[in-house]
Write a protein that holds these residues in place. Structure first.
Motif, mmCIF file in Angstrom:
data_model
loop_
_atom_site.group_PDB
_atom_site.id
_atom_site.type_symbol
_atom_site.label_atom_id
_atom_site.label_comp_id
_atom_site.label_asym_id
_atom_site.label_seq_id
_atom_site.Cartn_x
_atom_site.Cartn_y
_atom_site.Cartn_z
ATOM 1 N N GLY A 1 3.148 17.409 11.272
ATOM 2 C CA GLY A 1 2.520 16.776 10.107
ATOM 3 C C GLY A 1 3.547 16.097 9.229
ATOM 4 N N VAL A 2 3.048 15.208 8.394
ATOM 5 C CA VAL A 2 3.931 14.493 7.468
ATOM 6 C C VAL A 2 4.532 15.456 6.444
ATOM 7 C CG1 VAL A 2 3.862 12.821 5.564
ATOM 8 C CG2 VAL A 2 2.887 12.226 7.799
ATOM 9 N N ILE A 3 3.724 16.367 5.957
ATOM 10 C CA ILE A 3 4.258 17.291 4.947
ATOM 11 C C ILE A 3 5.313 18.232 5.561
ATOM 12 C CG2 ILE A 3 3.587 19.169 3.342
ATOM 13 C CD1 ILE A 3 3.231 16.141 2.409
ATOM 14 N N PRO A 4 5.060 18.829 6.748
ATOM 15 C CA PRO A 4 6.162 19.575 7.381
ATOM 16 C C PRO A 4 7.416 18.700 7.543
ATOM 17 C CG PRO A 4 4.110 19.989 8.557
ATOM 18 C CD PRO A 4 3.795 18.978 7.492
ATOM 19 N N HIS B 1 -0.369 4.014 -1.751
ATOM 20 C CA HIS B 1 -0.229 5.097 -2.720
ATOM 21 C C HIS B 1 -1.525 5.899 -2.891
ATOM 22 C CE1 HIS B 1 1.942 6.929 -6.149
ATOM 23 N NE2 HIS B 1 0.709 7.194 -6.535
ATOM 24 N N ASN B 2 -1.406 7.184 -2.665
ATOM 25 C CA ASN B 2 -2.478 8.133 -2.940
ATOM 26 C C ASN B 2 -2.123 8.842 -4.241
ATOM 27 O OD1 ASN B 2 -4.273 10.279 -2.963
ATOM 28 N ND2 ASN B 2 -3.377 11.331 -1.202
ATOM 29 N N PRO B 3 -2.933 8.794 -5.303
ATOM 30 C CA PRO B 3 -4.345 8.427 -5.340
ATOM 31 C C PRO B 3 -4.662 7.032 -5.876
ATOM 32 C CG PRO B 3 -3.828 9.575 -7.364
ATOM 33 C CD PRO B 3 -2.533 9.434 -6.594
ATOM 34 N N SER C 1 9.755 7.290 3.224
ATOM 35 C CA SER C 1 8.543 6.510 2.990
ATOM 36 C C SER C 1 7.369 7.137 3.744
ATOM 37 C CB SER C 1 8.776 5.066 3.438
ATOM 38 O OG SER C 1 7.692 4.272 3.047
ATOM 39 N N ASP C 2 6.448 7.714 2.966
ATOM 40 C CA ASP C 2 5.254 8.325 3.557
ATOM 41 C C ASP C 2 4.216 7.212 3.709
ATOM 42 O OD1 ASP C 2 2.793 9.522 3.995
ATOM 43 O OD2 ASP C 2 3.115 11.156 2.573
ATOM 44 N N GLU C 3 3.998 6.793 4.943
ATOM 45 C CA GLU C 3 3.088 5.674 5.210
ATOM 46 C C GLU C 3 1.867 6.138 6.006
ATOM 47 O OE1 GLU C 3 5.390 2.186 6.427
ATOM 48 O OE2 GLU C 3 6.910 2.632 4.900
ATOM 49 N N ILE C 4 1.440 7.353 5.732
ATOM 50 C CA ILE C 4 0.323 7.925 6.501
ATOM 51 C C ILE C 4 -0.969 7.111 6.343
ATOM 52 C CG2 ILE C 4 -0.483 9.595 4.747
ATOM 53 C CD1 ILE C 4 -0.791 11.641 7.077
ATOM 54 N N HIS C 5 -1.125 6.413 5.198
ATOM 55 C CA HIS C 5 -2.350 5.616 4.995
ATOM 56 C C HIS C 5 -2.177 4.156 5.427
ATOM 57 C CE1 HIS C 5 -4.485 8.780 2.703
ATOM 58 N NE2 HIS C 5 -3.308 9.071 2.183
ATOM 59 N N ALA C 6 -1.101 3.863 6.156
ATOM 60 C CA ALA C 6 -0.739 2.469 6.466
ATOM 61 C C ALA C 6 -1.822 1.646 7.159
ATOM 62 C CB ALA C 6 0.513 2.467 7.354
ATOM 63 N N THR D 1 -3.442 10.548 12.106
ATOM 64 C CA THR D 1 -4.462 11.533 11.710
ATOM 65 C C THR D 1 -5.373 11.065 10.575
ATOM 66 O OG1 THR D 1 -2.808 12.652 10.355
ATOM 67 C CG2 THR D 1 -3.200 13.553 12.553
ATOM 68 N N LYS D 2 -4.839 10.286 9.614
ATOM 69 C CA LYS D 2 -5.728 9.758 8.553
ATOM 70 C C LYS D 2 -6.578 8.643 9.150
ATOM 71 C CE LYS D 2 -4.506 12.018 4.934
ATOM 72 N NZ LYS D 2 -4.986 13.296 5.371
ATOM 73 N N THR D 3 -5.924 7.735 9.870
ATOM 74 C CA THR D 3 -6.594 6.549 10.413
ATOM 75 C C THR D 3 -7.805 6.915 11.270
ATOM 76 O OG1 THR D 3 -4.342 5.689 10.620
ATOM 77 C CG2 THR D 3 -6.107 4.394 11.633
HETATM 78 C C1 LIG Z 1 0.161 10.561 1.103
HETATM 79 C C2 LIG Z 1 -0.141 11.674 2.064
HETATM 80 N N1 LIG Z 1 0.839 12.210 2.796
HETATM 81 C C3 LIG Z 1 0.615 13.216 3.669
HETATM 82 C C4 LIG Z 1 -0.650 13.726 3.841
HETATM 83 C C5 LIG Z 1 -0.877 14.876 4.780
HETATM 84 O O1 LIG Z 1 -0.192 14.694 5.945
HETATM 85 P P1 LIG Z 1 -0.166 15.803 7.079
HETATM 86 O O2 LIG Z 1 -1.560 16.333 7.218
HETATM 87 O O3 LIG Z 1 0.299 15.056 8.284
HETATM 88 O O4 LIG Z 1 0.822 16.841 6.642
HETATM 89 C C6 LIG Z 1 -1.721 13.198 3.089
HETATM 90 C C7 LIG Z 1 -3.067 13.744 3.229
HETATM 91 O O5 LIG Z 1 -3.941 13.486 2.460
HETATM 92 C C8 LIG Z 1 -1.456 12.143 2.192
HETATM 93 O O6 LIG Z 1 -2.427 11.590 1.451
#
Ligand SMILES: Cc1ncc(COP(=O)(O)O)c(C=O)c1O
Length: 394
Positions: A94-97, A171-173, A199-204, A234-236
């Protein structure tokens, strides 16, 4: 092709969004519209690939191979015009790990790490978890639009000797998809002060028409070397429970340090179904994604229009990407406690509390619009009815 209007009952699936409603909102009638996953089934090619893999019946240790690298490389080139080398890739659940690993391996306790608030809550907790010093560069909010305060950005880096900057793009939110000139300006400042960019681009991939996602690492070779990009399908494609993500790190030394850290934690493998889903999604999920974006765009316009026409108390910060709407509820004139209570008890909708994203979120709530239209409509009916009932006599 999947119909995004189909309602699927998610209760009883151990869904964080649906099965924790009573625990979190103290009422099982609350309609959950919070955590960032979607109430849509994943694309058919992904479901087919997973079924086939399950039918095989053996789930032994599974590797990420050249083919997975090819699929990712192709996706990033096609969707974002970003040409990466397969060698730059490494994998993570995961991105957070990943961000935890990055902080642990590239910074020391008490080092300063900067974020732009309001922002996704784990950005705070990952910094605090490792006893690093959190530095905030609050986004400015004027005339319904969020922007970067560059002067503060550079001043905070200098004052705090910032070592790392965690960028959230999109950017979230607040839903900003940072423009090339904004990224360049932030990037130049980071280069000037030797700041590692994460750079967290999970919503790219979730970008509304008229906007384009720009990976910051793509902007120059210097930025490529100074940046670690974290990404995931995973988001996409709504695969969060399958836990498959990856990092793009061009800098050889940085990459080695991060990989060593993963290895030291025993994290050198993804789960079998996560790999299967990642491959199928990037290979055959594009048509579904285009339809998803169309649907989200319609949902966004619907919410903005209805709130505009039916109440003056909530304004939507129009997002450029993501499926998360940042609602400015300040005209309700409620304290944050009262606002939370109002949404939960009067409207009976489960939203994310604005202040969980930081103090700047006071008076705001976050609404997830990635649900079938009927669910979204029900949520909006509830919010508008509650407002009109409470405020009509005022
Ligand atoms: C900006 C952002 N980064 C990371 C995550 C979570 O990533 P992961 O589930 O891969 O740890 C989210 C989930 O909402 C998110 O919005």
């Amino acid at each position: 092709m999947r119909n995004f209007r189909e309602v699927t009952d998610r209760t009883g699936t151990r869904s964080v969004k649906w099965d924790m409603t009573e625990q979190l909102f103290k009422d099982k009638e609350v309609l959950p519209m919070w955590v960032a996953d979607m109430d849509f089934k994943a694309p058919e090619p992904v479901l087919n690939a997973l079924s086939e893999r399950v039918d095989h019946g053996i789930f032994g240790y599974t590797m990420t191979d050249e083919k997975i690298g090819d699929v990712i490389q192709h996706w990033l080139a096609k969707r974002h015009g970003w040409n990466i080398e397969k060698d730059w890739l490494s994998y993570s659940p995961g991105v957070i790990p990943s961000i935890h690993m990055i902080i642990q391996s590239l910074t020391e306790p008490e080092d300063s790490i900067m974020i732009q608030t309001p922002v996704y809550p784990p950005f705070y907790s990952v910094i605090k978890a490792h006893d690093r010093h959190l530095v905030s560069n609050p986004l400015s909010f004027e005339n319904g639009h969020y922007a970067i305060d560059f002067e503060d950005f550079e001043a905070k880096i200098k004052q705090n000797n910032v070592k790392m900057f965690i960028l959230c793009n999109p950017h979230n939110p607040v839903g900003r998809v940072w423009k090339e000139h904004e990224l360049k300006q932030m990037g130049d400042i980071c280069l000037r002060h030797n700041v590692q960019i994460v750079s967290d681009e999970i919503h790219a991939d979730l970008i509304f028409p008229g906007h384009a996602h720009v990976p910051i690492a793509k902007l120059s070779e210097d930025l490529n070397q100074a940046t670690i990009t974290t990404l995931s399908p995973t988001k996409t494609f709504n695969l969060a429970g399958l836990q498959a993500s990856y990092l793009v790190i061009a800098n050889e030394e940085t990459r080695k340090t991060i990989k060593d850290q993963f290895n030291q934690q025993g994290l050198y493998m993804l789960n079998t179904l996560g790999i299967t889903a990642l491959e199928a999604a990037y290979q055959d999920g594009e048509e579904w994604l285009e339809k998803l974006i169309e649907t989200l765009d319609e949902h966004k316009s619907y919410v903005i229009k209805r709130l505009h026409q039916e109440t003056s108390h909530i304004r939507v910060v129009e997002p450029e990407g993501t499926y998360l709407l940042w609602l400015d509820c300040r005209s309700l004139n409620l304290s944050q406690n009262e606002l939370r209570r109002f949404m939960r008890e009067d409207a009976k909708v489960g939203l994310n509390d604005g202040t969980s994203f930081g103090d700047e979120g006071e008076g705001f709530m976050r609404l997830n619009i990635a649900a079938p239209f009927a669910t979204l409509e029900e949520g909006l009916d509830r919010i508008i009815t509650a407002i009109n009932t409470t405020y009509s006599s005022q």
